[in-house]
Write a protein that holds these residues in place. Structure first.
Motif, PDB file in Angstrom:
ATOM      1  N   TRP A   1       7.257 -36.333 -53.295  1.00 56.86           N
ATOM      2  CA  TRP A   1       6.366 -37.401 -53.757  1.00 56.86           C
ATOM      3  C   TRP A   1       6.045 -38.364 -52.617  1.00 56.86           C
ATOM      4  O   TRP A   1       4.908 -38.810 -52.474  1.00 56.86           O
ATOM      5  CB  TRP A   1       6.996 -38.114 -54.944  1.00 56.86           C
TER       6      TRP A   1
ATOM      7  N   TYR B   1       3.477 -36.809 -50.332  1.00 57.64           N
ATOM      8  CA  TYR B   1       2.158 -36.876 -50.970  1.00 57.64           C
ATOM      9  C   TYR B   1       1.553 -38.275 -50.812  1.00 57.64           C
ATOM     10  O   TYR B   1       0.377 -38.422 -50.453  1.00 57.64           O
ATOM     11  CB  TYR B   1       2.289 -36.504 -52.455  1.00 57.64           C
TER      12      TYR B   1
ATOM     13  N   VAL C   1      -1.929 -39.215 -48.866  1.00 61.03           N
ATOM     14  CA  VAL C   1      -3.041 -39.880 -49.571  1.00 61.03           C
ATOM     15  C   VAL C   1      -3.345 -41.232 -48.924  1.00 61.03           C
ATOM     16  O   VAL C   1      -4.513 -41.539 -48.642  1.00 61.03           O
ATOM     17  CB  VAL C   1      -2.720 -40.045 -51.075  1.00 61.03           C
TER      18      VAL C   1
END
Length: 189
Positions: A103, A106, A110
């Motif tokens: 996570w 990610y 982003v």
């Protein structure tokens, strides 16, 4: 925006010292990977800084979208790298343990792209509001935007803390904004 070649990179040496003091075994994998990537690209840039920086002119008008990926992992000089990666080290240690590595990776990916987009939107707004097209040409590199986003995220997951910014005790939820203004006043470039 060009790095001077053939000089001792004191900021890089200090960064490596701090990493060694923390210990590689104590740095979560994604955080360590981000540090390694940024150090590697500082020592071996993909292209010269004027060819990786983000601006409305270069990315939007010239459709050079790869700059959104390259700009966050390139730094203007060794001290720019040092301050960004020390911040990444501490934020990464706190957040990656809380969010888990997949996570966290990610989120880093982003944020890295979105920060460039937000930067261009702000530049475009300045052009329109101030009626000054020169803002379309201002180019930026570095991981600072991602770090501010991580700081906001860290404040969300660790509410009620107090941070010290330039010796002032400030609630952490406001500290990232005070820090942003302080950095601008100390180093406006």
């Amino acid at each position: 925006m060009q790095r001077r070649q053939g000089r001792v990179n004191a900021g890089l040496l200090l960064l490596l010292y701090h990493i060694s003091q923390v210990g590689l075994q104590n740095i979560p994998s994604v955080t360590l990977g981000v540090l390694a990537l940024n150090i590697f690209l500082f020592l071996n840039p993909v292209r010269p800084l004027p060819e990786v920086c983000v601006s409305v002119n270069e990315v939007f008008y010239r459709k050079n979208w790869q700059r959104l990926l390259l700009s966050p992992v390139h730094h203007a000089d060794d001290w720019h790298l040092y301050y960004n990666m020390i911040s990444m080290l501490w934020k990464g240690i706190m957040l990656e343990k809380k969010l888990k590595s997949i996570w966290f990776a990610y989120i880093i990916a982003v944020f890295s792209v979105l920060i460039g987009v937000v930067y261009m939107v702000l530049e475009f707004m300045l052009v329109k509001i101030l009626d000054d097209p020169s803002y379309e040409m201002i180019c930026a590199v570095g991981f600072s935007g991602v770090l501010f986003a991580l700081k906001v995220l860290n404040n969300h997951y660790n509410p009620g803390r107090v941070s010290s910014v330039l010796g002032l005790q400030i609630p952490s939820k406001y500290a990232c904004w005070v820090e942003l203004v302080a950095i601008y006043l100390i180093a406006p470039g």
